[in-house]
Design an enzyme around this catalytic site. Structure first.
Site, PDB file in Angstrom:
ATOM      1  N   GLU A 115       0.861  -1.187   0.000  1.00 17.28           N
ATOM      2  CA  GLU A 115       0.000   0.000   0.000  1.00 17.28           C
ATOM      3  C   GLU A 115       0.894   1.232   0.000  1.00 17.28           C
ATOM      4  O   GLU A 115       1.872   1.297   0.745  1.00 17.28           O
ATOM      5  CB  GLU A 115      -0.899  -0.018   1.236  1.00 17.28           C
ATOM      6  CG  GLU A 115      -1.683   1.262   1.459  1.00 17.28           C
ATOM      7  CD  GLU A 115      -2.477   1.224   2.756  1.00 17.28           C
ATOM      8  OE1 GLU A 115      -2.844   2.311   3.250  1.00 17.28           O
ATOM      9  OE2 GLU A 115      -2.711   0.126   3.291  1.00 17.28           O
ATOM     10  N   GLU A 171      -2.671  11.936   2.692  1.00 17.10           N
ATOM     11  CA  GLU A 171      -3.562  11.439   3.743  1.00 17.10           C
ATOM     12  C   GLU A 171      -3.391  12.246   5.027  1.00 17.10           C
ATOM     13  O   GLU A 171      -2.313  12.744   5.351  1.00 17.10           O
ATOM     14  CB  GLU A 171      -3.278   9.963   4.016  1.00 17.10           C
ATOM     15  CG  GLU A 171      -4.248   9.323   4.979  1.00 17.10           C
ATOM     16  CD  GLU A 171      -4.005   7.825   5.146  1.00 17.10           C
ATOM     17  OE1 GLU A 171      -4.954   7.101   5.481  1.00 17.10           O
ATOM     18  OE2 GLU A 171      -2.853   7.393   4.956  1.00 17.10           O
TER      19      GLU A 171
END
Length: 382
Positions: free
Chosen positions: A141, A146
């Site tokens: 990932e 974010e």
């Protein structure tokens, strides 16, 4: 002698020519998503949020009908959330939002995304732009953009299986954690916080957004951010050359075999609320916990706080080298919304919880719907 000179000249020319062609200069456009056809390239994911967020991810039909998604021919793509409905935090529906995943996936490439606006920094909000491989954490990932709540800088991170760590050298950002193994260090993964506040949330939107570029090779994964007024000409002209961009915000490189830990990634955008990161750190963030006793109760009662919790995307482009490594995804990848944190002091536990639950897209696939959009045809996989 003349033959020797001629042969040497030819060999020299070939050698010089080969040296002049660096891998960075050999990138060619593989995919470009923008405008009215943007969503044709993505799946809308609806169902229970595996990160336990106070969110109701909507199907494509619902998202367009409710005004949560739009893709004008000559303007940026829009993905927003419900900012008008007062909800019950204990029962009934949760706040509506959108989560999309690309139909196509890639191993290696140069991922360039021009974002005009991202969800503003607001208590309860958890937006992310990331890529994801199958069978988390084995396929890896990459969290490109974010954060949660009132965070003011971007946190970039990796999550994968054992035997992968980074050293934090050669980057502008500050390394937070070095071990990328999603099964140790409370599933924290490895992350770096960006060096400037214009990389995320309010600061990002104040400068008109900009371009995030993620380069993924066998040797490293790097992330750059370019504010709106500082986007390199080679990016604007469609001929990106990362060797000219200077030091990246994040340089994921060290004791890690990239090809062993990262493969077949799809591109994901989502905005969730509370859950295993934003909700768990609520009690430690004075600005937010002074507004309500819990994250869910605040998000439920204050829809107007999320008017600016939207994505406005000019384009997503993926460049690859001469040998294509992309493929069509037939199902949504497994995930672990690794809560890579900007609230570094107290968020390790929250990040651990989030990492472990993000992977449940595969284990809960019977409860999570994946919707393919092909023009006006909608096919659901349940």
């Amino acid at each position: 002698m003349k033959r020797c000179v001629t042969l040497c000249t030819v060999l020299c020319a070939l050698t010089c020519s080969t040296a002049a062609i660096s891998p960075a200069n050999s990138y060619t456009l593989d995919s470009s998503f923008s405008g009215s056809t943007f969503f044709d390239n993505f799946m809308f994911e609806s169902g229970t949020d595996p990160t336990h967020g106070f969110v109701n991810y909507r199907t494509s039909i619902d998202a367009f009908a409710l005004g949560l998604a739009s893709s004008p021919a000559n303007g940026p793509v829009y993905m927003g959330v419900d900012s008008t409905t007062v909800l019950n935090p204990l029962s009934g529906p949760k706040r509506s939002s959108v989560r999309i995943s690309s139909k196509k996936n890639w191993t290696h490439g140069l991922f360039i995304t021009d974002i005009a606006h991202m969800p503003a920094a607001a208590c309860g909000v958890w937006p992310a732009y990331w890529t994801l491989g199958p069978n988390w954490p084995t396929g890896g990932e990459i969290d490109i953009l974010e954060g949660v709540n009132k965070n003011q800088v971007n946190l970039m991170s990796l999550h994968t299986s054992a035997s992968c760590s980074i050293n934090g050298a050669g980057q502008l950002g500050t390394i937070n954690t070095a071990n990328c193994d999603g099964s140790t260090n409370s599933n924290t993964g490895c992350g770096s916080a960006a060096s400037t506040t214009n990389t995320y949330g309010d600061g990002f939107n104040a400068v008109g957004g900009g371009v995030y570029a993620m380069e993924w090779t066998s040797d490293f994964i790097r992330v750059w951010f370019f504010p709106r007024t500082s986007i390199p000409y080679d990016i604007s002209s469609g001929t990106p050359n990362p060797t000219t961009w200077g030091t990246p915000q994040a340089n994921f490189q060290g004791n890690c075999n990239i090809d062993t830990h990262f493969a077949n990634h799809s591109i994901i955008f989502d905005t969730t609320f509370c859950g295993d990161w934003a909700g768990t750190v609520w009690s430690t963030e004075a600005t937010c916990n002074s507004l309500a006793p819990t994250c869910d109760s605040y998000v439920a009662a204050n829809p107007g706080a999320f008017v600016d919790a939207y994505w406005s995307i000019n384009y997503v482009k993926v460049f690859t080298t001469s040998i294509p490594t992309s493929s069509i995804s037939t199902s949504s990848s497994s995930s672990t919304r690794t809560s890579t944190l900007t609230t570094f002091k107290t968020t390790t536990t929250a990040k651990a919880i989030s990492s472990s639950t993000k992977s449940s897209y595969s284990s809960e696939s019977s409860n999570f719907k994946y919707e393919l959009v092909e023009s006006n045809d909608y096919v659901k996989y349940e």
